[in-house]
Design a protein around this motif. Structure first.
Motif, PDB file in Angstrom:
ATOM      1  N   LYS A 129       0.833  -1.208   0.000  1.00 49.30           N
ATOM      2  CA  LYS A 129       0.000   0.000   0.000  1.00 49.30           C
ATOM      3  C   LYS A 129       0.867   1.258   0.000  1.00 49.30           C
ATOM      4  CE  LYS A 129      -3.934   2.023   2.423  1.00 49.30           C
ATOM      5  NZ  LYS A 129      -4.921   1.804   3.497  1.00 49.30           N
ATOM      6  N   ARG A 171       2.516   1.773  -3.400  1.00 49.02           N
ATOM      7  CA  ARG A 171       1.522   2.225  -4.386  1.00 49.02           C
ATOM      8  C   ARG A 171       1.243   3.711  -4.201  1.00 49.02           C
ATOM      9  NH1 ARG A 171      -3.557   3.421  -3.793  1.00 49.02           N
ATOM     10  NH2 ARG A 171      -3.888   2.223  -1.887  1.00 49.02           N
ATOM     11  N   THR A 180      -3.474   4.626  -7.919  1.00 45.15           N
ATOM     12  CA  THR A 180      -4.646   4.106  -7.230  1.00 45.15           C
ATOM     13  C   THR A 180      -4.631   2.582  -7.317  1.00 45.15           C
ATOM     14  OG1 THR A 180      -6.043   4.075  -9.195  1.00 45.15           O
ATOM     15  CG2 THR A 180      -5.991   6.139  -7.912  1.00 45.15           C
ATOM     16  N   GLN A 181      -5.486   1.947  -6.536  1.00 44.82           N
ATOM     17  CA  GLN A 181      -5.614   0.494  -6.642  1.00 44.82           C
ATOM     18  C   GLN A 181      -6.040   0.094  -8.047  1.00 44.82           C
ATOM     19  OE1 GLN A 181      -8.242  -0.926  -3.558  1.00 44.82           O
ATOM     20  NE2 GLN A 181      -6.638  -0.828  -1.992  1.00 44.82           N
ATOM     21  N   ALA A 234      -4.041  -2.422 -10.496  1.00 44.56           N
ATOM     22  CA  ALA A 234      -4.781  -3.607 -10.959  1.00 44.56           C
ATOM     23  C   ALA A 234      -4.801  -3.662 -12.490  1.00 44.56           C
ATOM     24  CB  ALA A 234      -6.197  -3.594 -10.393  1.00 44.56           C
ATOM     25  N   GLN A 274      -9.672  -4.811  -9.492  1.00 37.91           N
ATOM     26  CA  GLN A 274      -9.343  -3.983  -8.332  1.00 37.91           C
ATOM     27  C   GLN A 274      -9.641  -4.722  -7.026  1.00 37.91           C
ATOM     28  OE1 GLN A 274     -11.802  -2.404  -6.135  1.00 37.91           O
ATOM     29  NE2 GLN A 274     -10.138  -1.621  -4.874  1.00 37.91           N
ATOM     30  N   TYR A 311      -6.757  -7.005  -6.250  1.00 40.59           N
ATOM     31  CA  TYR A 311      -5.606  -6.244  -5.767  1.00 40.59           C
ATOM     32  C   TYR A 311      -5.841  -5.776  -4.330  1.00 40.59           C
ATOM     33  CZ  TYR A 311      -2.093  -2.764  -5.025  1.00 40.59           C
ATOM     34  OH  TYR A 311      -1.063  -2.058  -4.463  1.00 40.59           O
ATOM     35  N   ALA A 312      -7.031  -5.258  -4.066  1.00 45.33           N
ATOM     36  CA  ALA A 312      -7.356  -4.752  -2.726  1.00 45.33           C
ATOM     37  C   ALA A 312      -7.209  -5.837  -1.665  1.00 45.33           C
ATOM     38  CB  ALA A 312      -8.770  -4.177  -2.713  1.00 45.33           C
ATOM     39  N   GLU A 352      -3.682  -5.785  -0.437  1.00 47.09           N
ATOM     40  CA  GLU A 352      -3.381  -4.662   0.455  1.00 47.09           C
ATOM     41  C   GLU A 352      -4.039  -4.839   1.826  1.00 47.09           C
ATOM     42  OE1 GLU A 352      -3.986  -0.670  -0.915  1.00 47.09           O
ATOM     43  OE2 GLU A 352      -2.444  -0.861  -2.470  1.00 47.09           O
TER      44      GLU A 352
END
Length: 111
Positions: free
Chosen positions: A8, A11, A17-18, A22, A29, A32-33, A36
């Protein structure tokens, strides 16, 4: 620092951004989230891609090193990403050529 926290921070430091990350990785997304948030861990292939997107070594990304990048990691990343389908002999030649290329690059750019 946990992998999810480091991911995180890297990034955000990159101003992404996520969704940006992604998209660069070719994943959703939410997938990917989940990395994190520490719910899931990326595959080895995705770790290599993340490191490339965030311009750090895989070792730094996973917390095995405090040095963000080094030539050996860069060579290994390039090798892994581009050696699929090569014979053992071709892989050996390719690895040597990468090392020679990085040596020449260091000389040319004074690094």
């Amino acid at each position: 620092m946990e992998f999810s926290e480091r991911l995180k921070k890297l990034r955000k430091d990159a101003g992404l951004t996520q969704v940006d990350v992604a998209n660069k990785l070719g994943i959703s997304q939410p997938a990917y989230a989940s990395w994190e948030r520490g719910i899931k861990k990326p595959t080895q292939d995705n770790l290599v891609k993340i490191a490339q997107v965030l311009n750090v070594s895989v070792d730094y990304l996973v917390g095995n090193s405090e040095e963000k990048s080094n030539d050996l990691d860069n060579i290994e990343l390039l090798f892994r990403m581009n050696s699929k389908g090569l014979t053992d002999e071709e892989k050996e030649i390719f690895r040597k050529e990468l090392i020679e290329f990085m040596d020449e690059r260091k000389k040319a750019f004074g690094k």
